[in-house]
Design a protein around this motif. Structure first.
Motif, mmCIF file in Angstrom:
data_model
loop_
_atom_site.group_PDB
_atom_site.id
_atom_site.type_symbol
_atom_site.label_atom_id
_atom_site.label_comp_id
_atom_site.label_asym_id
_atom_site.label_seq_id
_atom_site.Cartn_x
_atom_site.Cartn_y
_atom_site.Cartn_z
ATOM 1 N N LEU A 35 -9.877 22.152 -6.139
ATOM 2 C CA LEU A 35 -9.709 23.604 -6.022
ATOM 3 C C LEU A 35 -10.951 24.246 -5.411
ATOM 4 C CD1 LEU A 35 -7.904 24.373 -9.399
ATOM 5 C CD2 LEU A 35 -6.916 24.437 -7.090
ATOM 6 N N ALA A 36 -12.117 23.790 -5.808
ATOM 7 C CA ALA A 36 -13.362 24.314 -5.233
ATOM 8 C C ALA A 36 -13.450 23.976 -3.746
ATOM 9 C CB ALA A 36 -14.566 23.758 -5.983
ATOM 10 N N MET A 37 -13.026 22.783 -3.380
ATOM 11 C CA MET A 37 -13.029 22.391 -1.968
ATOM 12 C C MET A 37 -12.105 23.306 -1.167
ATOM 13 S SD MET A 37 -12.893 18.260 -2.554
ATOM 14 C CE MET A 37 -12.434 17.856 -0.877
ATOM 15 N N TRP A 38 -10.950 23.593 -1.733
ATOM 16 C CA TRP A 38 -10.011 24.485 -1.052
ATOM 17 C C TRP A 38 -10.618 25.877 -0.881
ATOM 18 C CZ3 TRP A 38 -7.744 28.958 -2.942
ATOM 19 C CH2 TRP A 38 -6.784 29.540 -2.092
ATOM 20 N N ALA A 39 -11.242 26.393 -1.944
ATOM 21 C CA ALA A 39 -11.844 27.723 -1.882
ATOM 22 C C ALA A 39 -12.946 27.764 -0.825
ATOM 23 C CB ALA A 39 -12.397 28.118 -3.250
ATOM 24 N N VAL A 40 -13.785 26.751 -0.813
ATOM 25 C CA VAL A 40 -14.857 26.693 0.188
ATOM 26 C C VAL A 40 -14.269 26.636 1.590
ATOM 27 C CG1 VAL A 40 -16.675 25.179 1.097
ATOM 28 C CG2 VAL A 40 -16.606 25.728 -1.339
ATOM 29 N N SER A 41 -13.189 25.903 1.758
ATOM 30 C CA SER A 41 -12.586 25.764 3.091
ATOM 31 C C SER A 41 -12.012 27.087 3.595
ATOM 32 C CB SER A 41 -11.503 24.680 3.091
ATOM 33 O OG SER A 41 -10.318 25.145 2.470
ATOM 34 N N ARG A 42 -11.649 27.977 2.689
ATOM 35 C CA ARG A 42 -11.109 29.286 3.090
ATOM 36 C C ARG A 42 -12.192 30.207 3.646
ATOM 37 N NH1 ARG A 42 -7.140 27.865 4.653
ATOM 38 N NH2 ARG A 42 -7.494 25.886 3.812
ATOM 39 N N LEU B 19 -11.043 8.807 -3.720
ATOM 40 C CA LEU B 19 -10.310 8.640 -2.457
ATOM 41 C C LEU B 19 -9.286 9.751 -2.248
ATOM 42 C CD1 LEU B 19 -9.938 4.768 -2.414
ATOM 43 C CD2 LEU B 19 -11.309 6.181 -0.843
ATOM 44 N N VAL B 20 -8.683 10.219 -3.316
ATOM 45 C CA VAL B 20 -7.773 11.366 -3.206
ATOM 46 C C VAL B 20 -8.562 12.600 -2.750
ATOM 47 C CG1 VAL B 20 -6.302 12.955 -4.506
ATOM 48 C CG2 VAL B 20 -6.046 10.479 -4.810
ATOM 49 N N LEU B 21 -9.745 12.798 -3.307
ATOM 50 C CA LEU B 21 -10.575 13.926 -2.891
ATOM 51 C C LEU B 21 -11.011 13.792 -1.429
ATOM 52 C CD1 LEU B 21 -12.811 14.466 -6.057
ATOM 53 C CD2 LEU B 21 -10.974 15.961 -5.209
ATOM 54 N N VAL B 22 -11.318 12.590 -1.001
ATOM 55 C CA VAL B 22 -11.680 12.371 0.399
ATOM 56 C C VAL B 22 -10.483 12.684 1.300
ATOM 57 C CG1 VAL B 22 -12.292 10.582 2.100
ATOM 58 C CG2 VAL B 22 -13.548 10.753 -0.069
ATOM 59 N N GLY B 23 -9.296 12.280 0.864
ATOM 60 C CA GLY B 23 -8.087 12.624 1.615
ATOM 61 C C GLY B 23 -7.872 14.126 1.688
ATOM 62 N N TRP B 24 -8.135 14.813 0.603
ATOM 63 C CA TRP B 24 -8.008 16.269 0.560
ATOM 64 C C TRP B 24 -9.021 16.896 1.527
ATOM 65 C CZ3 TRP B 24 -4.944 20.020 -0.020
ATOM 66 C CH2 TRP B 24 -5.312 21.282 -0.462
ATOM 67 N N ALA B 25 -10.236 16.358 1.541
ATOM 68 C CA ALA B 25 -11.256 16.853 2.470
ATOM 69 C C ALA B 25 -10.804 16.640 3.916
ATOM 70 C CB ALA B 25 -12.593 16.163 2.218
ATOM 71 N N ALA B 26 -10.200 15.508 4.196
ATOM 72 C CA ALA B 26 -9.697 15.236 5.545
ATOM 73 C C ALA B 26 -8.608 16.240 5.909
ATOM 74 C CB ALA B 26 -9.156 13.807 5.640
ATOM 75 N N PHE B 27 -7.740 16.534 4.981
ATOM 76 C CA PHE B 27 -6.682 17.502 5.242
ATOM 77 C C PHE B 27 -7.257 18.897 5.499
ATOM 78 C CE2 PHE B 27 -3.637 20.724 3.893
ATOM 79 C CZ PHE B 27 -2.590 20.430 4.769
ATOM 80 N N LEU B 28 -8.245 19.287 4.714
ATOM 81 C CA LEU B 28 -8.840 20.615 4.863
ATOM 82 C C LEU B 28 -9.647 20.748 6.150
ATOM 83 C CD1 LEU B 28 -10.053 21.221 1.202
ATOM 84 C CD2 LEU B 28 -8.063 22.261 2.335
#
Length: 153
Positions: free
Chosen positions: A19-26, A97-106
């Motif tokens: 969730l923090a990664m998503w917020a930062v990406s916004r 690895l799920v978080l890394v995948g999420w980072a790749a998506f973002l």
């Protein structure tokens, strides 16, 4: 800081990190990458993460030992076979690895801080306390295992 040891369930930490990664990406810039490539990278990383996590859970179930990361004292056996021949923490590696995948998506460079913070937190507040308990419970067998197998990969 010891008050944080073994207090946050790793899946909850991964969710908060995501969730923090998503917020930062916004609020920061993102790389322009084709959406199909972003999805492919995210899915590949997340699937690999799921494989590691499921293999770790399966090995613990076969050994009939606890899956509860908040109570390592309940471990009834030292699991060193299966996926545990390659990593001492496959379930945590799977979450990473799920978080890394999420980072790749973002595709937001600052989003990569999330997986790094996850690893730092896990090493200090989850894995280190678990290792102290396992060393106390399983002695030389755990010490030898730690020498043979890396913490992450």
């Amino acid at each position: 800081m010891n008050g944080l040891e073994l207090k946050v369930p790793p899946p909850a930490l991964a969710l908060v990190t995501a969730l923090a990664m998503w917020a930062v990406s916004r609020f920061t810039f993102a790389f322009e990458v084709d959406v199909s490539l972003r999805i492919a990278m995210a899915v590949a990383s997340a699937l690999l993460g799921a494989v590691f996590s499921v293999a770790g859970v399966a090995a613990f179930r076969r050994a009939r030992t606890t899956l509860n990361p908040m109570n390592p004292e309940a471990a009834s056996s030292l699991v060193t076979n299966g996926i545990y021949r390659f990593t001492r923490n496959p379930m945590y590696l799977g979450l990473l690895l799920v978080l890394v995948g999420w980072a790749a998506f973002l595709c937001a460079p600052w989003g990569l801080v999330g997986p790094a913070v996850f690893v730092l937190y896990m090493n200090r507040f989850q894995i280190a306390p678990e290792e102290r308990v396992l060393l106390s419970a399983f002695g030389e067998a755990y010490s030898a295992y730690r020498t043979r197998v890396r913490r992450w990969l």
